[in-house]
Scaffold this active site. Structure first.
Site, PDB file in Angstrom:
ATOM      1  N   HIS A 243       0.819  -1.217   0.000  1.00 42.32           N
ATOM      2  CA  HIS A 243       0.000   0.000   0.000  1.00 42.32           C
ATOM      3  C   HIS A 243       0.859   1.276   0.000  1.00 42.32           C
ATOM      4  CE1 HIS A 243      -3.505  -2.446   1.211  1.00 42.32           C
ATOM      5  NE2 HIS A 243      -2.777  -2.954   2.174  1.00 42.32           N
TER       6      HIS A 243
HETATM    7  C1  BDR Z   1      -3.122   0.823   5.296  1.00 41.99           C
HETATM    8  O1  BDR Z   1      -3.338   0.338   6.618  1.00 41.99           O
HETATM    9  C2  BDR Z   1      -2.162  -0.179   7.152  1.00 41.99           C
HETATM   10  O2  BDR Z   1      -2.395  -1.451   7.653  1.00 41.99           O
HETATM   11  C3  BDR Z   1      -1.121  -0.155   6.067  1.00 41.99           C
HETATM   12  O3  BDR Z   1       0.143   0.202   6.595  1.00 41.99           O
HETATM   13  C4  BDR Z   1      -1.630   0.882   5.099  1.00 41.99           C
HETATM   14  O4  BDR Z   1      -1.163   2.174   5.430  1.00 41.99           O
HETATM   15  C5  BDR Z   1      -3.859  -0.065   4.309  1.00 41.99           C
HETATM   16  O5  BDR Z   1      -5.223  -0.061   4.572  1.00 41.99           O
END
Ligand code: BDR
Ligand code: CA
Length: 313
Positions: A243
């Site tokens: 992400h």
């Molecule tokens: C986001 O939530 C976190 O778990 C990850 O680091 C990312 O920023 C994804 O939904």
């Protein structure tokens, strides 16, 4: 061109860690002024520590790391150990950091930096819940017009949600903070799940990290090995979605991403859809556009960039 001055606001998290490594590996494009930690994936005591672990892994212990807020503006903290493990950085075994945490509060650092640097020259890169950025904007409304751009990971439209059926984690944890940020008037670029769920670490891509044969390459492979078990079970996907590195990749190679400049509102009232990013992708309202909401990524190009840059550390 001079590198872009940025502040990364983060809750590491394995994917946050890779985003930070990509920034630190790219000094020609990115001048990382500092990292502010926020509570999110795990509590603040761990996120600030993890940020320092990552800087040391990159061989950049001179990077300034600040602790910010340990809880959302008005809600109880929701964490994500079920995804990231107990430490937030489960997977590799990395030494405890020896570099110091800065004394200044992360929010003070954000405000002071935006006031000190020429107007429109500092980009904020939030990779976690938006608490620190929102509190900075609330305490110092003058900084909004000084921000060059806010490039954040959060939200979803077609992919809807990952922490609830309707909401993505970063926005859900502190929806009031997200609302402050989306309403602030600064240029905003969003990397939602619609994009990040296409940035999947397949076995071949993870082998490419591991085969770098460096401490960074091996650690990244071990992080994604750990992180991936969750998404494989949940979505049946080919690997872990990276992400947060979409944010730093965008700063280096914006052409990897495509999206639409649209209106995005944050749901803060409904119990059922709390934290939803209501994105007017189809332009069915006349609400004014306030964000560039990305929808697609050149995943091959993204992983080529990432592997090339991690090789430099
Ligand atoms: C986001 O939530 C976190 O778990 C990850 O680091 C990312 O920023 C994804 O939904
Ligand atoms: Ca994150």
């Amino acid at each position: 061109m001079a590198p872009r001055k940025i502040i990364i606001d983060t809750d590491p998290g394995q994917d946050d860690a890779v985003a930070i490594l990509l920034a630190l590996a790219s000094p020609d494009e990115i001048d990382l002024l500092g990292i502010t930690a926020v509570a999110g994936n795990v509590p603040l005591a761990l996120t600030e520590k993890n940020a320092r672990i990552v800087c040391e892994l990159a061989g950049k212990p001179e990077t300034r790391v600040f602790a910010g807020h340990d809880a959302p503006i008005m809600r109880k903290l929701v964490t994500a150990e079920h995804v990231h493990g107990k430490t937030g950085l489960d997977g590799p075994t990395l030494p405890a950091p020896t570099m110091p945490l800065q004394d200044q509060h992360g929010v003070d650092f954000i405000i002071e930096t935006l006031r000190a640097e020429p107007k429109g020259t500092v980009t904020l890169c939030p990779l976690g819940p938006l608490t620190n950025i929102a509190v900075a904007l609330q305490r110092a409304p003058d900084i909004a017009e000084r921000i060059e751009e806010i490039v954040l990971m959060g939200g979803a439209y077609f992919e809807v949600g990952n922490i609830t059926p309707a909401a993505e984690f970063n926005i859900y944890v502190d929806p009031e903070a997200a609302k402050v940020v989306f309403d602030c008037g600064a240029p905003i670029t969003v990397m939602p799940l619609d994009v990040t769920h296409k940035a999947l670490v397949t076995p071949a891509r993870n082998d490419a990290f591991r085969n770098l044969g460096t401490p960074v390459g091996v650690a990244v492979a071990e992080m994604t090995d750990f992180f991936e078990r969750f998404d494989k079970e949940k979505y049946g996907s080919a690997g872990a979605p990276l992400h947060d590195p979409c944010v730093t990749a965008y700063l280096i190679q914006p052409g990897l991403f495509t999206g639409r400049h649209i209106n995005v509102e944050i749901e803060t009232q409904s119990e059922l859809t709390l934290g939803m990013t209501v994105a007017d992708w189809w332009g069915v309202t006349d609400r004014p556009a306030n964000a560039t909401f990305m929808g697609d990524i050149d995943a091959e190009g993204f992983f080529t960039l990432l592997t090339d840059r991690l090789a430099r550390l």
